[in-house]
Design an enzyme around this catalytic site. Structure first.
Site, PDB file in Angstrom:
ATOM      1  N   ASP A 164      94.336 -34.867  -2.957  1.00 27.33           N
ATOM      2  CA  ASP A 164      95.203 -34.042  -2.110  1.00 27.33           C
ATOM      3  C   ASP A 164      95.439 -34.676  -0.746  1.00 27.33           C
ATOM      4  O   ASP A 164      96.130 -34.079   0.090  1.00 27.33           O
ATOM      5  CB  ASP A 164      94.630 -32.628  -1.962  1.00 27.33           C
ATOM      6  CG  ASP A 164      93.157 -32.612  -1.607  1.00 27.33           C
ATOM      7  OD1 ASP A 164      92.446 -33.579  -1.943  1.00 27.33           O
ATOM      8  OD2 ASP A 164      92.690 -31.624  -1.001  1.00 27.33           O
ATOM      9  N   HIS A 171      79.308 -36.344   0.672  1.00 26.72           N
ATOM     10  CA  HIS A 171      79.829 -36.613   2.015  1.00 26.72           C
ATOM     11  C   HIS A 171      78.688 -36.403   3.016  1.00 26.72           C
ATOM     12  O   HIS A 171      78.145 -35.297   3.134  1.00 26.72           O
ATOM     13  CB  HIS A 171      80.952 -35.631   2.358  1.00 26.72           C
ATOM     14  CG  HIS A 171      82.309 -36.049   1.882  1.00 26.72           C
ATOM     15  ND1 HIS A 171      82.689 -35.963   0.564  1.00 26.72           N
ATOM     16  CD2 HIS A 171      83.388 -36.535   2.553  1.00 26.72           C
ATOM     17  CE1 HIS A 171      83.948 -36.377   0.442  1.00 26.72           C
ATOM     18  NE2 HIS A 171      84.393 -36.730   1.640  1.00 26.72           N
ATOM     19  N   GLU A 178      79.207 -38.516   8.510  1.00 27.22           N
ATOM     20  CA  GLU A 178      80.546 -38.676   9.094  1.00 27.22           C
ATOM     21  C   GLU A 178      80.611 -37.828  10.357  1.00 27.22           C
ATOM     22  O   GLU A 178      80.418 -38.326  11.460  1.00 27.22           O
ATOM     23  CB  GLU A 178      81.628 -38.268   8.089  1.00 27.22           C
ATOM     24  CG  GLU A 178      83.044 -38.438   8.616  1.00 27.22           C
ATOM     25  CD  GLU A 178      84.103 -37.850   7.692  1.00 27.22           C
ATOM     26  OE1 GLU A 178      85.276 -38.214   7.862  1.00 27.22           O
ATOM     27  OE2 GLU A 178      83.771 -37.014   6.835  1.00 27.22           O
TER      28      GLU A 178
END
EC number: 3.5.4.4
Length: 363
Positions: free
Chosen positions: A25, A210, A213
């Site tokens: 996306d 993830h 970050e």
């Protein structure tokens, strides 16, 4: 790093590439966003001018904040709520990656974000896979070759991680390569999803997380030591556990040493890291230091639409900024292929039959 004249984009376009961290996306063509908005009745786009919309996505993502960066996805997800839209977006992503010289990719997406119009989670996964199959066939018909798997993401701010993990296992023999958690790191540690990671381990399933970050070392530590992450999505803030003396002597902390020693792959996305404020500028990105220290560094795009980047443009910027040569980029590529959620024989075949010959031809 190689002491060579910076490589040009024309050469690097021909280099075989491996992409482990790319959001479905986050990679739509601006024209596709406009056309799908019209077809699905989505009326919240900031503009329907294709060129202006492309600029808007890049400028809106250039905020220095991960939270603001993520807000741009309201529009791409908004136009991806039908089977037809998901098939088209996935097929075009495969074509675009192949045109960029990518020979293996893992496209990730969160199925839970595409159910607003009544699609089931399984229907979302099946539609995306149909698109990937169509795109792969188009690439082959044009004389190219690419292999693409998917990673199913659970949104860490929601409470559906176990459900998405079960979905990933259910479809792992039909194109799903693994699992991930995504979304805002701060306030949503990976340990909120321990049941999902335990389920995946029990089922011998692959997963990345993830981490490192928007949030620092604690995020990385939890992802590895509590959750058992095989790879780190970004992971770039591991540099906070690396100290350099005034004489240039480098000291790795316990966590950094563990990540390097265990060869835990870092899915680094240089341009995206600058956009979200993770690093101050491209020139200050720690990828060169991490490469010198022989961490398992891989190079990725993250979100090609929002970052206005491709694997070729990332490689070109790295070569220009840090003096990386073909040997370095080949090393990044083999690192990524070694780290892919693909069976060993297939990984070895791509390395020996595609990647190494491809770089030898360029040299």
């Amino acid at each position: 790093m190689s002491d060579v004249t910076p490589l040009g984009a024309a050469t690097l376009l021909r280099a075989p590439k491996v992409l482990l961290h790319d959001h479905l996306d986050g990679g739509l063509r601006p024209a596709t966003v406009v056309e799908l908005a019209e077809a699905t009745g989505y009326d919240a786009l900031p503009t329907t001018d294709v060129e202006a919309l492309g600029r808007w996505f890049r400028e809106a993502a250039d905020s220095g904040s991960l939270v603001s960066y993520l807000e741009t996805f309201a529009h791409t997800c908004g136009v991806m709520q039908t089977e037809e839209a998901l098939v088209r977006v996935a097929a075009e992503a495969v074509e675009d990656l192949a045109a960029d010289g990518v020979v293996y990719a893992e496209l990730r997406y969160a199925p839970e974000l595409f159910v607003e119009r009544g699609l089931s989670l399984d229907a979302v996964v099946e539609a995306v896979q149909t698109g990937i199959d169509e795109g792969t066939q188009r690439v082959a018909a044009a004389g190219g070759a690419i292999k693409v798997g998917t990673l199913l993401c659970a949104m860490r701010q929601h409470a559906r991680a176990l459900e998405i993990a079960e979905l990933a296992v259910r479809h792992r023999d039909a194109g799903v390569a693994g699992f991930d958690i995504a979304g805002p790191e701060d306030g949503f540690p990976p340990t909120r999803n321990l049941d999902a990671f335990e389920y995946l381990r029990q089922n011998n399933a692959h997963f990345t997380i993830h981490a490192g970050e928007a949030f620092g070392l604690p995020s990385i530590w939890e992802a590895i030591q509590y959750c058992g992450a095989e790879r780190l999505g970004h992971g770039v803030r591991i540099v906070e556990d690396i100290k350099t003396d005034s004489d240039g002597t480098v000291h790795l902390g316990r966590l950094a040493s563990y990540v390097r020693d265990r060869r835990i792959p870092l899915e680094i996305c240089p341009t995206s890291n600058v956009q979200t404020g993770t690093v101050a500028s491209f020139a200050e990105h720690p990828i060169a230091q991490l490469a010198r220290l022989h961490f398992r560094v891989t190079v990725n795009t993250d979100n090609r639409l929002m970052s206005g980047c491709t694997m070729t443009s990332e490689f070109t910027a790295l070569a220009t900024t840090f003096g990386f040569g073909l040997d370095d980029l080949r090393w990044f590529t083999i690192n990524a292929m070694k780290s892919a959620f693909l069976d060993f024989d297939a990984r070895l075949s791509l390395i020996n039959d595609v990647i190494k010959p491809g770089y030898a031809a360029l040299a």
